[in-house]
Design an enzyme around this catalytic site. Structure first.
Site, PDB file in Angstrom:
ATOM      1  N   LEU A 139       0.853  -1.196   0.000  1.00  0.00           N
ATOM      2  CA  LEU A 139       0.000   0.000   0.000  1.00  0.00           C
ATOM      3  C   LEU A 139       0.885   1.241   0.000  1.00  0.00           C
ATOM      4  O   LEU A 139       1.644   1.479   0.942  1.00  0.00           O
ATOM      5  CB  LEU A 139      -0.919  -0.018   1.217  1.00  0.00           C
ATOM      6  CG  LEU A 139      -1.799  -1.274   1.364  1.00  0.00           C
ATOM      7  CD1 LEU A 139      -2.780  -1.105   2.519  1.00  0.00           C
ATOM      8  CD2 LEU A 139      -2.549  -1.574   0.061  1.00  0.00           C
ATOM      9  N   ARG A 195       1.808  15.157   6.286  1.00  0.00           N
ATOM     10  CA  ARG A 195       2.625  15.590   7.425  1.00  0.00           C
ATOM     11  C   ARG A 195       4.106  15.690   7.077  1.00  0.00           C
ATOM     12  O   ARG A 195       4.878  16.284   7.819  1.00  0.00           O
ATOM     13  CB  ARG A 195       2.417  14.650   8.609  1.00  0.00           C
ATOM     14  CG  ARG A 195       1.129  14.925   9.384  1.00  0.00           C
ATOM     15  CD  ARG A 195       1.022  14.032  10.590  1.00  0.00           C
ATOM     16  NE  ARG A 195       0.517  12.710  10.246  1.00  0.00           N
ATOM     17  CZ  ARG A 195       0.479  11.689  11.092  1.00  0.00           C
ATOM     18  NH1 ARG A 195       0.959  11.828  12.324  1.00  0.00           N
ATOM     19  NH2 ARG A 195      -0.013  10.520  10.713  1.00  0.00           N
ATOM     20  N   GLY A 211      -9.735   3.893   3.356  1.00  0.00           N
ATOM     21  CA  GLY A 211      -9.241   2.955   4.344  1.00  0.00           C
ATOM     22  C   GLY A 211      -8.370   1.861   3.753  1.00  0.00           C
ATOM     23  O   GLY A 211      -8.319   1.658   2.538  1.00  0.00           O
ATOM     24  N   GLY A 257      -3.235  -0.140  17.970  1.00  0.00           N
ATOM     25  CA  GLY A 257      -4.296  -1.116  18.062  1.00  0.00           C
ATOM     26  C   GLY A 257      -3.816  -2.322  18.859  1.00  0.00           C
ATOM     27  O   GLY A 257      -2.639  -2.676  18.818  1.00  0.00           O
ATOM     28  N   ALA A 299      50.767  18.060  -4.990  1.00  0.00           N
ATOM     29  CA  ALA A 299      49.720  18.890  -4.391  1.00  0.00           C
ATOM     30  C   ALA A 299      49.248  19.963  -5.360  1.00  0.00           C
ATOM     31  O   ALA A 299      50.033  20.564  -6.085  1.00  0.00           O
ATOM     32  CB  ALA A 299      50.243  19.535  -3.116  1.00  0.00           C
ATOM     33  N   ARG A 355      55.638  26.801 -18.296  1.00  0.00           N
ATOM     34  CA  ARG A 355      55.387  27.974 -17.451  1.00  0.00           C
ATOM     35  C   ARG A 355      56.288  29.107 -17.945  1.00  0.00           C
ATOM     36  O   ARG A 355      57.286  28.877 -18.636  1.00  0.00           O
ATOM     37  CB  ARG A 355      55.667  27.662 -15.982  1.00  0.00           C
ATOM     38  CG  ARG A 355      57.077  27.176 -15.689  1.00  0.00           C
ATOM     39  CD  ARG A 355      57.292  26.967 -14.201  1.00  0.00           C
ATOM     40  NE  ARG A 355      58.652  26.549 -13.916  1.00  0.00           N
ATOM     41  CZ  ARG A 355      59.006  25.365 -13.443  1.00  0.00           C
ATOM     42  NH1 ARG A 355      58.082  24.451 -13.200  1.00  0.00           N
ATOM     43  NH2 ARG A 355      60.274  25.097 -13.185  1.00  0.00           N
TER      44      ARG A 355
END
Length: 451
Positions: free
Chosen positions: A10, A17, A82, A142, A364, A424
């Site tokens: 189900l 909520r 239900g 219940g 790094a 570079r």
């Protein structure tokens, strides 16, 4: 002979909520939505036929159900009247005469063994079987009324007498119905109650009144924990995590601070793995025996081979594949990359859409520039290569085996095996420049102060 079984899940509740645009049953616990958890338990219990009842217009829930349980049938409960009415929304599936086990998509902690308990009760001759738990505080639940071993009825607390309220054996919600009589019992459920709804729980009393055997079997309260709001969702997550952590430790995993480690439903960890505090494992992670996951690491969709070390503060994204004895250090991110045996990426680097060859060393600050704004491209770093700190490898590019890349380089062309690549600007030095600069600036500052 084993009886054929149909699972009816189900999943039509609105979940108001939860206060969410996402249907309640699609909220996740341990990386998998609640509906998928329940369907997985059904499959594990050996049931290969399932019907999922969804609400009107909930194609999203139907799609998830069919992905989680291929071949399942999806039915729509057009009006919410239900739980009994919800089960009958799957009437077409019930006509096959199979035993029926009814489960709820918002109880994600139910185990396959408990479903098997219900199956066994029907095989032992019961026409109705329910799972109940002994609650420390039964308020709100219940009560299961059991007389001489037979379940005679299920009484909701609001309808219970003082003596019935004192009963600690509470309804867990899950129910099994014998195939030969399931439709007759379901059709006999009426709606003569304050809400005008058809309650599945009435099937137990109807069966007893007809002289049919109804029984209750015990289950741990945790397993039938229902989720109706975010608080209960967090409680379900905590219970699932406790279960996953305990299973890992029993299998030989060391968790230094278990309460700070979070697993997904499918996390696979070999024995003799050490996991330090504050680590998070998303879906699709496999850690092989002997690896170490250091503190504050985040892994998802990744494989870590034995002897590898990850973190602290590392992130492995989907497709990260670390070979044996690999080191991935602090503040390193890896995505869709194969890092071969013994390679080291010790700190402050990003490696994406790449291969890092065996025993290579990544300095790094190194990054693979894998995205051009439209497409991803691959970087291939050969075995034994050394990439100097603060280098950028602009994909697609290949660095050959045992090649070196000088620190601070931006590599845009392939580097051949055993070569040194430096990309570079040449360093230039101007003697006395800094001293003259300071003098000029001090004079400017003094002039402004006088003016």
């Amino acid at each position: 002979m084993a009886r054929s079984t149909l699972a009816v899940i189900l999943a039509a509740g609105e979940g108001t909520r939860m206060k969410s645009s996402l249907p309640k049953v699609l909220h996740a616990v341990a990386g998998r939505c609640m509906l998928a958890h329940v369907l997985a338990s059904v499959r594990e219990a050996g049931i290969d036929d399932a019907a999922v009842v969804v609400g009107p217009g909930r194609e999203d829930v139907a799609k998830v159900a069919q992905k989680a349980f291929p071949g399942c049938t999806v039915f729509t409960q057009a009006e919410r009247k239900g739980t009994g009415h919800a089960v009958l929304a799957a009437r077409q599936a019930l006509l096959g005469g199979k035993d029926v086990i009814v489960l709820y998509a918002d109880t994600p902690l139910v185990r396959a063994q408990s479903i098997e308990t219900l199956k066994a009760a029907l095989e032992d001759g019961a026409h109705v079987a329910v799972l109940g738990f002994h609650a420390a505080n039964p308020s709100g639940y219940g009560r299961l009324i059991v007389e001489d071993g037979a379940l005679t009825r299920i009484v909701e607390e609001k309808d219970a007498t003082p003596d019935q309220k004192a009963i600690g054996f509470c309804n867990g919600g899950l129910m099994a119905l014998r195939g030969e009589t399931s439709l007759a019992l379901l059709d006999a459920i009426g709606n003569a109650n304050a809400k005008g709804e058809y309650y599945l729980t009435d099937a137990a009393e109807i069966a007893h009144q007809r002289g049919l055997k109804a029984v209750a079997r015990p289950i741990a309260e945790e397993e039938v924990h229902g989720v109706n709001d975010r608080v209960q969702l967090a409680q379900a997550e905590a219970m699932m995590q406790a279960r996953l952590r305990a299973a890992a430790m029993k299998d030989g995993v060391t968790l230094i601070a278990p309460e700070t480690v979070f697993f997904s439903y499918d996390t696979v960890i070999g024995n003799d793995v050490l996991v330090e505090p504050n680590c998070w494992f998303g879906p699709g992670v496999k850690i092989e025996s002997g690896a170490v996951i250091h503190a504050f690491s985040h892994l998802e969709g990744a494989r870590v081979a034995g002897g590898a070390s990850v973190g602290p503060f590392a992130r492995l994204r989907p497709g990260a594949d670390l070979g044996r004895d690999v080191k991935v250090g602090n503040f390193v991110e890896i995505k869709a990359a194969q890092v071969e045996q013994g390679a080291k990426i010790s700190h402050l680097s990003y490696i994406g859409d790449a291969r890092v060859g065996a025993e290579a060393n990544i300095g790094a600050g190194t990054i693979t520039c894998n995205y051009d704004g439209y497409l991803k491209h691959k970087t291939d770093i050969g075995a034994g290569a050394f990439i100097g700190s603060n280098s950028a490898l602009v994909a697609p590019v290949k660095v050959g085996d045992n090649a070196n890349v000088g620190a601070g380089s931006v590599i845009t062309r392939n580097v051949t095996e055993d070569a040194l690549a430096v990309a570079r600007g040449r360093q230039v030095e101007i003697a006395g420049w800094a001293k003259r600069y300071r003098q000029v600036k001090k004079a400017e500052k003094a002039t402004k102060a006088k003016g």
